[in-house]
Write a protein that holds these residues in place. Structure first.
Motif, PDB file in Angstrom:
ATOM      1  N   GLY A  14     -83.914  11.632 -29.684  1.00  0.00           N
ATOM      2  CA  GLY A  14     -84.265  13.034 -29.595  1.00  0.00           C
ATOM      3  C   GLY A  14     -84.626  13.630 -30.991  1.00  0.00           C
ATOM      4  N   SER A  18     -91.511   9.983 -31.178  1.00  0.00           N
ATOM      5  CA  SER A  18     -92.687  10.081 -30.454  1.00  0.00           C
ATOM      6  C   SER A  18     -93.694  10.834 -30.802  1.00  0.00           C
ATOM      7  CB  SER A  18     -92.081  10.036 -28.807  1.00  0.00           C
ATOM      8  OG  SER A  18     -90.924   9.209 -28.886  1.00  0.00           O
ATOM      9  N   PRO A  41     -86.977  -1.051 -27.500  1.00  0.00           N
ATOM     10  CA  PRO A  41     -87.194  -2.453 -27.061  1.00  0.00           C
ATOM     11  C   PRO A  41     -88.409  -2.252 -26.061  1.00  0.00           C
ATOM     12  CG  PRO A  41     -85.407  -1.243 -25.954  1.00  0.00           C
ATOM     13  CD  PRO A  41     -85.991  -0.374 -27.100  1.00  0.00           C
ATOM     14  N   ARG A  97     -88.962   2.046 -33.527  1.00  0.00           N
ATOM     15  CA  ARG A  97     -87.815   1.177 -33.868  1.00  0.00           C
ATOM     16  C   ARG A  97     -88.278  -0.102 -33.891  1.00  0.00           C
ATOM     17  NH1 ARG A  97     -83.585   4.303 -32.922  1.00  0.00           N
ATOM     18  NH2 ARG A  97     -83.557   6.053 -31.322  1.00  0.00           N
ATOM     19  N   PHE A  98     -87.236  -0.835 -34.766  1.00  0.00           N
ATOM     20  CA  PHE A  98     -87.203  -2.156 -35.062  1.00  0.00           C
ATOM     21  C   PHE A  98     -85.625  -2.556 -35.425  1.00  0.00           C
ATOM     22  CE2 PHE A  98     -88.682  -6.038 -37.887  1.00  0.00           C
ATOM     23  CZ  PHE A  98     -89.297  -6.585 -36.661  1.00  0.00           C
ATOM     24  N   SER A 101     -82.571  -0.229 -35.909  1.00  0.00           N
ATOM     25  CA  SER A 101     -81.705   0.333 -34.658  1.00  0.00           C
ATOM     26  C   SER A 101     -80.835  -0.499 -34.431  1.00  0.00           C
ATOM     27  CB  SER A 101     -82.916   0.411 -33.346  1.00  0.00           C
ATOM     28  OG  SER A 101     -83.732   1.568 -33.713  1.00  0.00           O
ATOM     29  N   SER A 102     -80.820  -1.672 -34.159  1.00  0.00           N
ATOM     30  CA  SER A 102     -79.863  -2.890 -33.819  1.00  0.00           C
ATOM     31  C   SER A 102     -78.807  -2.815 -35.038  1.00  0.00           C
ATOM     32  CB  SER A 102     -80.559  -4.307 -33.892  1.00  0.00           C
ATOM     33  OG  SER A 102     -81.104  -4.399 -32.533  1.00  0.00           O
ATOM     34  N   TYR A 105     -77.205   0.912 -34.064  1.00  0.00           N
ATOM     35  CA  TYR A 105     -76.472   1.116 -32.568  1.00  0.00           C
ATOM     36  C   TYR A 105     -75.691  -0.044 -32.278  1.00  0.00           C
ATOM     37  CZ  TYR A 105     -79.813   4.997 -31.651  1.00  0.00           C
ATOM     38  OH  TYR A 105     -80.469   5.925 -31.609  1.00  0.00           O
ATOM     39  N   GLN A 106     -75.879  -1.375 -32.503  1.00  0.00           N
ATOM     40  CA  GLN A 106     -75.142  -2.490 -32.033  1.00  0.00           C
ATOM     41  C   GLN A 106     -74.232  -2.718 -33.369  1.00  0.00           C
ATOM     42  OE1 GLN A 106     -78.373  -2.613 -30.972  1.00  0.00           O
ATOM     43  NE2 GLN A 106     -77.401  -1.698 -29.154  1.00  0.00           N
ATOM     44  N   ILE A 154     -77.773   4.049 -23.148  1.00  0.00           N
ATOM     45  CA  ILE A 154     -77.456   4.143 -24.690  1.00  0.00           C
ATOM     46  C   ILE A 154     -77.118   5.391 -24.893  1.00  0.00           C
ATOM     47  CG2 ILE A 154     -78.097   3.736 -27.106  1.00  0.00           C
ATOM     48  CD1 ILE A 154     -77.561   0.947 -25.266  1.00  0.00           C
TER      49      ILE A 154
HETATM   50  P1  TYD Z   1     -86.119   4.965 -25.968  1.00  0.00           P
HETATM   51  O1  TYD Z   1     -86.130   5.638 -24.728  1.00  0.00           O
HETATM   52  O2  TYD Z   1     -87.091   4.221 -26.580  1.00  0.00           O
HETATM   53  O3  TYD Z   1     -85.360   5.964 -27.068  1.00  0.00           O
HETATM   54  P2  TYD Z   1     -85.798   6.745 -28.388  1.00  0.00           P
HETATM   55  O4  TYD Z   1     -87.134   7.331 -27.672  1.00  0.00           O
HETATM   56  O5  TYD Z   1     -84.909   7.426 -28.720  1.00  0.00           O
HETATM   57  O6  TYD Z   1     -86.397   5.697 -29.343  1.00  0.00           O
HETATM   58  O7  TYD Z   1     -84.634   3.897 -25.834  1.00  0.00           O
HETATM   59  C1  TYD Z   1     -84.269   2.898 -26.749  1.00  0.00           C
HETATM   60  C2  TYD Z   1     -82.700   3.147 -26.896  1.00  0.00           C
HETATM   61  O8  TYD Z   1     -82.334   1.948 -27.532  1.00  0.00           O
HETATM   62  C3  TYD Z   1     -82.244   4.208 -27.996  1.00  0.00           C
HETATM   63  O9  TYD Z   1     -81.250   4.820 -27.681  1.00  0.00           O
HETATM   64  C4  TYD Z   1     -82.081   3.420 -28.991  1.00  0.00           C
HETATM   65  C5  TYD Z   1     -81.419   1.976 -28.397  1.00  0.00           C
HETATM   66  N1  TYD Z   1     -81.887   0.863 -29.420  1.00  0.00           N
HETATM   67  C6  TYD Z   1     -80.441   0.100 -29.790  1.00  0.00           C
HETATM   68  O10 TYD Z   1     -79.562   0.612 -29.328  1.00  0.00           O
HETATM   69  N2  TYD Z   1     -80.900  -1.101 -30.474  1.00  0.00           N
HETATM   70  C7  TYD Z   1     -82.247  -1.374 -30.813  1.00  0.00           C
HETATM   71  O11 TYD Z   1     -82.354  -2.453 -31.307  1.00  0.00           O
HETATM   72  C8  TYD Z   1     -83.269  -0.771 -30.374  1.00  0.00           C
HETATM   73  C9  TYD Z   1     -84.490  -1.113 -30.602  1.00  0.00           C
HETATM   74  C10 TYD Z   1     -83.092   0.582 -29.457  1.00  0.00           C
END
Ligand code: TYD
Length: 213
Positions: A14, A18, A41, A97-98, A101-102, A105-106, A154
């Motif tokens: 959010g 985009s 992804p 994202r690339f 993000s991992s 988030y992970q 997520i």
């Molecule tokens: P998305 O709807 O594309 O979210 P955003 O518009 O915020 O990018 O969903 C991707 C979701 O995946 C987002 O919550 C982030 C998460 N994510 C990870 O947890 N690890 C990753 O490596 C990537 C690429 C995304």
């Protein structure tokens, strides 16, 4: 031929990535720049299938390790099929994202730590972003934009998870100041866009390799 510039966008859910990417795509097209805009992804047929599995709220039993490996698998395919060939053809590649993000988030959010970086080294090889725009907004702001009920697996992980993720992003910004460009995502949309355009114009001038059509 010179390798194209590789630019990534990062930030909490959010944060307005985009919107900014769409505006940037229009600007670059007007300049006649040959660039590829993609996302993670996803970004490939296989990656989009993996995206569906990861984000599906019906897959609540997914283990943290499986989640991390699925993101990495989507990324490995994305790098091989889209990112590397286009960079090698001299085109600019911009990814929503690339690997960062991992890492946040992970690695941080799911507590998997450094193994995330090591697994992703296999997925990305030498495809390291030249610049990463980090759109900074407290998770509270992002959640307000997504709206209740619209969350994927997520996004619905909870505010404390997303606060940790955000702090990890700020840590990455401090660790990699030469690559990460932090931008206040609560600022005016046009001001944010101008900062991004200025920086990309500067990078093109500096590297002399944007990938001209
Ligand atoms: P998305 O709807 O594309 O979210 P955003 O518009 O915020 O990018 O969903 C991707 C979701 O995946 C987002 O919550 C982030 C998460 N994510 C990870 O947890 N690890 C990753 O490596 C990537 C690429 C995304």
């Amino acid at each position: 031929m010179n390798r194209g510039l590789f630019i990534t966008f990062e930030g909490p859910d959010g944060s307005g990535k985009s919107t900014q990417l769409e505006l940037l795509r229009g600007f670059l097209a007007k300049q006649g720049l040959d660039c590829v805009v993609t996302r993670e992804p996803g970004g490939t047929k296989i990656g989009e299938l993996i995206r569906h599995i990861i984000l599906d709220n019906g897959n609540g039993e997914m283990s943290d390790m499986a989640e991390m490996l699925l993101y990495a698998a989507s990324r490995a395919q994305h790098v091989d099929e889209v990112i590397r060939p286009n960079l090698e053809a001299g085109r600019m590649v911009i990814s929503d994202r690339f690997v960062d993000s991992s890492i946040v988030y992970q690695g941080y959010g799911r507590g998997l730590g450094d193994i995330v970086r090591r697994v992703n080294e296999l997925a990305i090889g030498d495809c390291i972003p030249d610049a990463t725009f980090l759109l900074k907004a407290e998770p509270k702001v992002g959640f307000g934009r997504i709206g209740a009920g619209g969350e994927d697996r997520i996004e619905s992980a909870g505010l404390s998870y997303h606060t940790g993720v955000y702090e990890a992003y700020l840590e990455l910004e401090r660790a990699f100041p030469e690559r990460m460009i932090g931008i206040d995502a609560t600022a005016d949309v046009d001001c944010i866009q101008q900062r991004i355009r200025d920086k990309i114009t500067e990078l093109i001038a500096l590297h002399g390799r944007a990938g001209t059509a």
